[in-house]
Motif scaffolding. Structure first.
Motif, PDB file in Angstrom:
ATOM      1  N   ASN A 123      17.357  20.917   0.523  1.00 17.87           N
ATOM      2  CA  ASN A 123      15.728  20.799   0.808  1.00 17.87           C
ATOM      3  C   ASN A 123      15.187  20.488  -0.536  1.00 17.87           C
ATOM      4  N   GLN A 124      14.765  19.362  -1.032  1.00 19.45           N
ATOM      5  CA  GLN A 124      14.198  19.178  -2.249  1.00 19.45           C
ATOM      6  C   GLN A 124      13.082  19.575  -2.483  1.00 19.45           C
ATOM      7  N   ASN A 125      12.121  19.737  -1.626  1.00 17.73           N
ATOM      8  CA  ASN A 125      10.838  20.364  -1.791  1.00 17.73           C
ATOM      9  C   ASN A 125      10.818  21.872  -2.310  1.00 17.73           C
ATOM     10  N   SER A 126      11.821  22.681  -2.090  1.00 19.56           N
ATOM     11  CA  SER A 126      12.109  23.879  -2.276  1.00 19.56           C
ATOM     12  C   SER A 126      12.264  24.011  -3.901  1.00 19.56           C
ATOM     13  N   ASP A 127      12.695  23.003  -4.580  1.00 16.52           N
ATOM     14  CA  ASP A 127      12.590  23.060  -5.767  1.00 16.52           C
ATOM     15  C   ASP A 127      11.685  22.044  -6.671  1.00 16.52           C
ATOM     16  N   GLY A 128      10.551  21.809  -5.975  1.00 16.92           N
ATOM     17  CA  GLY A 128       9.382  21.368  -6.512  1.00 16.92           C
ATOM     18  C   GLY A 128       9.344  19.840  -6.523  1.00 16.92           C
ATOM     19  N   SER A 129      10.222  19.231  -5.927  1.00 21.06           N
ATOM     20  CA  SER A 129      10.257  17.804  -6.152  1.00 21.06           C
ATOM     21  C   SER A 129       9.673  17.078  -4.709  1.00 21.06           C
ATOM     22  N   ASN A 130       9.354  16.008  -4.485  1.00 20.43           N
ATOM     23  CA  ASN A 130       8.852  15.167  -3.466  1.00 20.43           C
ATOM     24  C   ASN A 130       9.871  14.521  -2.901  1.00 20.43           C
ATOM     25  N   ASN A 131      10.983  14.368  -3.326  1.00 16.21           N
ATOM     26  CA  ASN A 131      12.098  13.441  -2.965  1.00 16.21           C
ATOM     27  C   ASN A 131      12.447  13.722  -1.636  1.00 16.21           C
ATOM     28  N   ALA A 132      12.675  12.527  -0.741  1.00 15.88           N
ATOM     29  CA  ALA A 132      13.026  12.853   0.455  1.00 15.88           C
ATOM     30  C   ALA A 132      14.432  12.555   0.754  1.00 15.88           C
ATOM     31  N   ASN A 133      15.016  13.451   1.747  1.00 13.04           N
ATOM     32  CA  ASN A 133      16.326  13.507   2.102  1.00 13.04           C
ATOM     33  C   ASN A 133      16.709  12.241   2.773  1.00 13.04           C
ATOM     34  N   PRO A 134      18.084  11.717   2.670  1.00 11.87           N
ATOM     35  CA  PRO A 134      18.288  10.288   3.629  1.00 11.87           C
ATOM     36  C   PRO A 134      18.531  10.691   4.955  1.00 11.87           C
ATOM     37  N   SER A 135      18.204   9.851   5.903  1.00 11.05           N
ATOM     38  CA  SER A 135      18.363  10.170   7.064  1.00 11.05           C
ATOM     39  C   SER A 135      19.872   9.277   7.706  1.00 11.05           C
ATOM     40  N   PHE A 136      20.555   9.922   8.765  1.00 15.70           N
ATOM     41  CA  PHE A 136      21.762   9.336   9.114  1.00 15.70           C
ATOM     42  C   PHE A 136      21.571   7.915   9.794  1.00 15.70           C
TER      43      PHE A 136
END
Ligand code: KG4
Ligand code: ZN
Length: 342
Positions: A123-136
């Motif tokens: 979860n990128q948002n937990s470290d303050g970033s707004n990057n999305a995770n890739p979808s399958f």
């Protein structure tokens, strides 16, 4: 929502790392890197295992301290089973087994190559970033010191190997080129650094031949060695005079080659989500070059944060979390695997 706490341990090569995750959030990710190998020009397996022995207890304690939790909160222990150096893996596995016995909690084995890829699902948002995770599904180029693979990822537990190196890894190509230039180990980050002021197409090296989406790097190493020897014979200060251009040119060759294979695979498999992973995905030129190509081809590129590129336990923890949800545990009889298919 239930909170699952995973303690993750990574010790496959020369980094001793421990992380605490709460679900897909990283609470801490501690890494003790081993400087001892620098003067030998590569990782010395016996020295690596001894350093893991010294580092593992303080690194795990530090991970718990930074996450601000105690042992009692941990639901399971995830560890790297392989691939990697047997003696190094053994330290992490033995520690994980002993702790799981004493705390009476389950053990989860993790494939290091899957972990490099699934670091994208932290979860990128937990470290303050707004990057999305890739979808399958997404297609991932994993470029590390020991492996070069293109993997089609259909879900958290469905991986198809599309291509891989028949000999050396991309990281090795960087490190061995650096060694030929007289730079210390690991040379990849130094080539990245010295390339900044260089012309990437000043010197040309032949693109290695390998079928379909496979790679080969050993021929490139030989042609680079011959190129340097020939030029140094004519001009003893050739490396000194030309360092930025030499670094930029060998870097361009490796990056262009891996990028081309990856994008051809994306086209053949008709995949629009592209990712990179592993130590070499920290390379600034690869990140920029591939981003430009993906923009041209309307592909979506996912680049990991720097701390999740090189070896780290947070990536082991995210696989641990998904396996925990499936109750996919292993027994105390589990053994390390120096080779471990994805
Ligand atoms: O994934 P990793 O930490 O360990 C393995 O699983 O092998 O990858 C280490 C590799 C080394 O070969 C190192 O030189 C390379 O990643 N590397 C880089 C950069 N940062 C690390 N190579 C090129 N440019 C970088 N910035
Ligand atoms: Zn790795």
């Amino acid at each position: 929502m239930e909170h699952i706490y995973i303690l993750a341990i990574e010790s496959s090569c020369d980094d001793t790392s421990a992380a605490i995750l709460c679900n897909n959030n990283v609470l801490s990710n501690c890494i003790a890197s081993q400087q001892i190998h620098e003067k030998y020009g590569g990782v010395v397996p016996e020295l690596a295992s001894r350093a893991h022995q010294q580092n593992i207890v303080p690194v795990v304690s530090e991970a718990l301290r930074l996450a601000n939790i105690t042992h009692e909160k941990i639901n399971a222990i995830a560890f790297t089973r392989g691939p990697g150096l047997l003696g190094s893996l053994l330290v992490g596995i033995s520690f994980a087994k002993a702790l799981s016995m004493s705390l009476n909690i389950p053990l989860i084995e993790v494939n290091h190559m899957q972990a490099h890829i699934l670091a994208h699902l932290i979860n990128q948002n937990s470290d303050g970033s707004n990057n999305a995770n890739p979808s399958f599904p997404f297609l991932c180029l994993t470029v590390s010191g020991g492996h070069t693979q293109i993997v089609l990822v259909r879900s958290e537990n469905d991986f198809e190997l599309v291509g891989e190196s028949n000999d050396d890894a991309a990281g090795e190509a960087f490190d061995k080129s650096a060694k030929i230039l007289g730079l210390p180990y690991p040379g990849g980050p130094l080539i990245d650094k010295y390339s900044k002021d260089g012309n990437p197409i000043k010197y040309k090296f032949p693109k290695p031949a390998a079928k379909d989406f496979d790679f080969s790097f050993s021929g490139l190493k030989t042609s680079f060695l011959n190129f340097i020897s020939k030029n140094v014979a004519q001009n003893p200060s050739f490396i000194h005079d030309e360092l930025p251009h030499i670094c930029a040119s060998i870097q361009h060759t490796i990056v262009d080659y891996t990028t081309e294979k990856l994008l051809n695979a994306a086209s053949q498999y008709n995949i629009k989500n592209i990712a990179i992973a592993g130590g070499v995905s920290a390379n600034t030129y690869l990140r920029k070059y591939l981003q430009e190509k993906c923009d041209e081809q309307k592909l979506k590129l996912f680049i990991p944060r720097f701390e999740y590129c090189t070896d780290n336990a947070a990536m082991i923890g995210i696989v641990g979390y998904f396996k925990y949800l499936n109750q996919d545990f292993c027994g105390l009889d589990v053994l390390p695997l120096s080779r471990f298919a994805i």
